[in-house]
Every structure is written in C-alpha cells, then in structure tokens.
Design an enzyme around this catalytic site. Structure first.
Site, PDB file in Angstrom:
ATOM      1  N   GLY A   1      -3.892  -5.871  10.273  1.00  0.00           N
ATOM      2  CA  GLY A   1      -5.032  -6.171  10.843  1.00  0.00           C
ATOM      3  C   GLY A   1      -6.081  -5.071  10.219  1.00  0.00           C
ATOM      4  O   GLY A   1      -7.532  -5.682  10.742  1.00  0.00           O
ATOM      5  N   LYS A   2      -5.691  -4.192   9.161  1.00  0.00           N
ATOM      6  CA  LYS A   2      -6.928  -3.822   8.778  1.00  0.00           C
ATOM      7  C   LYS A   2      -8.230  -4.435   8.476  1.00  0.00           C
ATOM      8  O   LYS A   2      -9.360  -3.540   8.350  1.00  0.00           O
ATOM      9  CB  LYS A   2      -6.063  -2.732   7.765  1.00  0.00           C
ATOM     10  CG  LYS A   2      -5.266  -1.514   8.197  1.00  0.00           C
ATOM     11  CD  LYS A   2      -5.229  -0.338   7.617  1.00  0.00           C
ATOM     12  CE  LYS A   2      -4.701  -0.142   5.849  1.00  0.00           C
ATOM     13  NZ  LYS A   2      -3.513  -1.558   6.696  1.00  0.00           N
ATOM     14  N   THR A   3      -8.361  -4.908   7.085  1.00  0.00           N
ATOM     15  CA  THR A   3      -9.212  -5.333   6.932  1.00  0.00           C
ATOM     16  C   THR A   3      -9.870  -6.722   7.778  1.00  0.00           C
ATOM     17  O   THR A   3     -11.182  -6.767   7.845  1.00  0.00           O
ATOM     18  CB  THR A   3      -8.575  -6.225   5.678  1.00  0.00           C
ATOM     19  OG1 THR A   3      -7.635  -5.514   4.307  1.00  0.00           O
ATOM     20  CG2 THR A   3      -9.661  -7.718   4.404  1.00  0.00           C
TER      21      THR A   3
ATOM     22  N   LYS B   1     -12.357   0.836  -0.144  1.00  0.00           N
ATOM     23  CA  LYS B   1     -11.286   0.233  -0.210  1.00  0.00           C
ATOM     24  C   LYS B   1     -10.139   1.350  -1.296  1.00  0.00           C
ATOM     25  O   LYS B   1     -10.155   0.784  -2.526  1.00  0.00           O
ATOM     26  CB  LYS B   1      -9.700  -0.901   0.079  1.00  0.00           C
ATOM     27  CG  LYS B   1      -8.733  -0.725  -0.234  1.00  0.00           C
ATOM     28  CD  LYS B   1      -7.532  -1.568   0.010  1.00  0.00           C
ATOM     29  CE  LYS B   1      -6.659  -2.282   0.957  1.00  0.00           C
ATOM     30  NZ  LYS B   1      -5.897  -1.636   1.785  1.00  0.00           N
TER      31      LYS B   1
ATOM     32  N   THR C   1      -2.298  -1.768  -3.676  1.00  0.00           N
ATOM     33  CA  THR C   1      -1.087  -1.975  -4.325  1.00  0.00           C
ATOM     34  C   THR C   1      -0.677  -3.280  -4.274  1.00  0.00           C
ATOM     35  O   THR C   1      -1.669  -3.763  -3.259  1.00  0.00           O
ATOM     36  CB  THR C   1       0.523  -0.923  -3.933  1.00  0.00           C
ATOM     37  OG1 THR C   1       0.675  -1.089  -2.979  1.00  0.00           O
ATOM     38  CG2 THR C   1       0.190   0.321  -3.820  1.00  0.00           C
TER      39      THR C   1
ATOM     40  N   GLU D   1     -10.818   1.843   4.164  1.00  0.00           N
ATOM     41  CA  GLU D   1     -10.391   0.829   4.548  1.00  0.00           C
ATOM     42  C   GLU D   1      -8.897   1.288   3.552  1.00  0.00           C
ATOM     43  O   GLU D   1      -8.688   1.166   2.418  1.00  0.00           O
ATOM     44  CB  GLU D   1      -9.993  -0.422   4.697  1.00  0.00           C
ATOM     45  CG  GLU D   1      -8.542  -1.130   4.437  1.00  0.00           C
ATOM     46  CD  GLU D   1      -9.015  -2.622   4.442  1.00  0.00           C
ATOM     47  OE1 GLU D   1      -7.501  -3.277   4.525  1.00  0.00           O
ATOM     48  OE2 GLU D   1      -9.717  -3.348   4.008  1.00  0.00           O
ATOM     49  N   GLY D   2      -7.541   2.412   4.200  1.00  0.00           N
ATOM     50  CA  GLY D   2      -6.371   3.216   3.871  1.00  0.00           C
ATOM     51  C   GLY D   2      -5.749   1.908   3.375  1.00  0.00           C
ATOM     52  O   GLY D   2      -5.635   0.555   3.782  1.00  0.00           O
ATOM     53  N   ALA D   3      -4.241   2.774   3.193  1.00  0.00           N
ATOM     54  CA  ALA D   3      -3.190   1.594   2.516  1.00  0.00           C
ATOM     55  C   ALA D   3      -2.314   1.942   3.483  1.00  0.00           C
ATOM     56  O   ALA D   3      -1.946   3.092   3.257  1.00  0.00           O
ATOM     57  CB  ALA D   3      -2.913   1.084   0.816  1.00  0.00           C
ATOM     58  N   GLY D   4      -1.673   1.009   4.185  1.00  0.00           N
ATOM     59  CA  GLY D   4      -1.071   1.183   5.486  1.00  0.00           C
ATOM     60  C   GLY D   4      -0.946   2.251   6.083  1.00  0.00           C
ATOM     61  O   GLY D   4      -1.779   2.175   6.706  1.00  0.00           O
TER      62      GLY D   4
END
Length: 214
Positions: free
Chosen positions: A15-17, A38, A42, A115-118
């Site tokens: 739920g980062k976004t 961001k 990917t 915002e990171g990824a994973g």
C-alpha cells in the site's frame, strides 16, 4: 535541503502508493507545497500506473506542478515486473537522473515524497539495494507494513534493517479490509512492547506530524 520522505514497505503490494497519496493530501492541507517522485517503476508496458496515479494526485494539490509529465514522476522504468536488478539486466543505478528529478521537484515544493519499489532489500543493481537508495537520497523513511498474520516478523525485520543503517523512520500499518484479525493476533504484541500502532486509514494527521518533525 528540503524535506525528503522515502515511503518504503515490508514487501510489494502493501500500500505504498495509497499511503503516499494520503500523505500528499494531508501535507497539502497543512499548507505545504507537496511534490512526489517514484524513482523506479517496473512492470511498465504502456505507461507507469503508479506514476500516473501520483501525477494526477500531486497536480491537484500543487498548481506549480501542472506542466509535469509522468516521466518527471518516474524517471526510470522497465517492462518486466521484477526487482530492478532483474528487470534492468543489472543496469547500474542512474543516481544522477533520480537526483535531478528530485531537485527539479524541490524547486516548487516544501516537501517531496519518494515512493520506493517493493521492500528494503529489493536489489536495484549489483551494489545497491532499495535501503541504500534511501541513504543516497538523504531521506527519512516511512515504513508501511501490513496487518495480516506474519506482520510482526516482517515489521521487526524491516525496522531492524533501518536501525542498522541509521535511517530515521516511523512505522505505520496499512490494514486492508480482509485483515480483520490484526487486533487479536498481532496488535497486542506491538502494544505490549510499547510500539505506537499508527494506522494509515485512521491516523494520517498524526503520521504527518511525526514525519514533519522526524
């Protein structure tokens, strides 16, 4: 330097976004000019889905960002839905490109959410994990964790990683509709050990206050 908050999580699809959009709205309501980026997304076929959501959100909150395109929000994309290391074929991290977009955003913002990824140990390239990117960007961290069974282990591991890296952070819980057992099977541990249980859906104002003063 403007405030930089890096939104990370215990894993993907936590739920980062969703959390980032709520934070953008809450900070804007406090009178702050907000920005968002961001750095890497990917699984991008036609356009970055998370990036589009963030772009539409921030344009409605900061009029100075109306001219932005999605490439300004997501400077690096790959089509394969995998860790950046794999999706890019181990292409070295282009930190300059990311920093340039953040600095451009900061010219019109008081605070920039990144915002990171994973999760924290998602590999970006052979030498860089997502947790390393937080330090390279001189950001504070917001750790988003889940509320389903297993969240105690996942949360503590991620918190330990942030502490070992000397990254200031706060932890918040994103409790989804199906995670109704949290108050019975996991929350008692956090309460007993003195951790404040901040929920994204209920405590966004308190979360903003803590982040602003982190």
């Amino acid at each position: 330097m403007k405030r930089r908050i890096f939104i990370t999580a215990t894993n993907t699809d936590i739920g980062k976004t969703y959390t980032t959009k709520l934070l953008l709205q809450a900070f804007a309501e406090r009178g702050l000019k907000v920005g968002v980026i961001k750095p890497i997304e990917t699984g991008v076929v036609d356009y970055p889905l998370d990036g589009e959501e963030l772009l539409e959100c921030v344009k409605g909150l900061n009029p100075k960002l109306w001219s932005l395109e999605v490439e300004d929000i997501v400077p690096i994309t790959y089509p394969l839905p995998a860790a950046p290391f794999v999706a890019s074929g181990n292409t070295p991290l282009d930190l300059k490109k990311i920093l340039q977009k953040i600095e451009e955003m900061e010219a019109f913002s008081d605070i920039v959410l990144i915002e990171g990824a994973g999760g924290l140990y998602v590999p970006i390239d052979e030498k860089t994990m997502m947790i390393d990117l937080i330090k390279l960007l001189n950001a504070k961290a917001l750790l988003v964790t889940h509320c389903s069974l297993g969240c105690i282990n996942d949360t503590l591991l991620s918190e330990k990683a942030l502490e070992s890296a000397n990254i200031p952070y706060i932890t918040v819980f994103n409790c989804k509709g199906e995670e109704k057992s949290f108050s019975v099977v996991s929350e008692p541990y956090f309460i007993k050990t003195g951790q404040k249980v901040l929920k994204v859906s209920d405590d966004i104002d308190s979360i903003c206050e803590l982040l602003y003063n982190l």
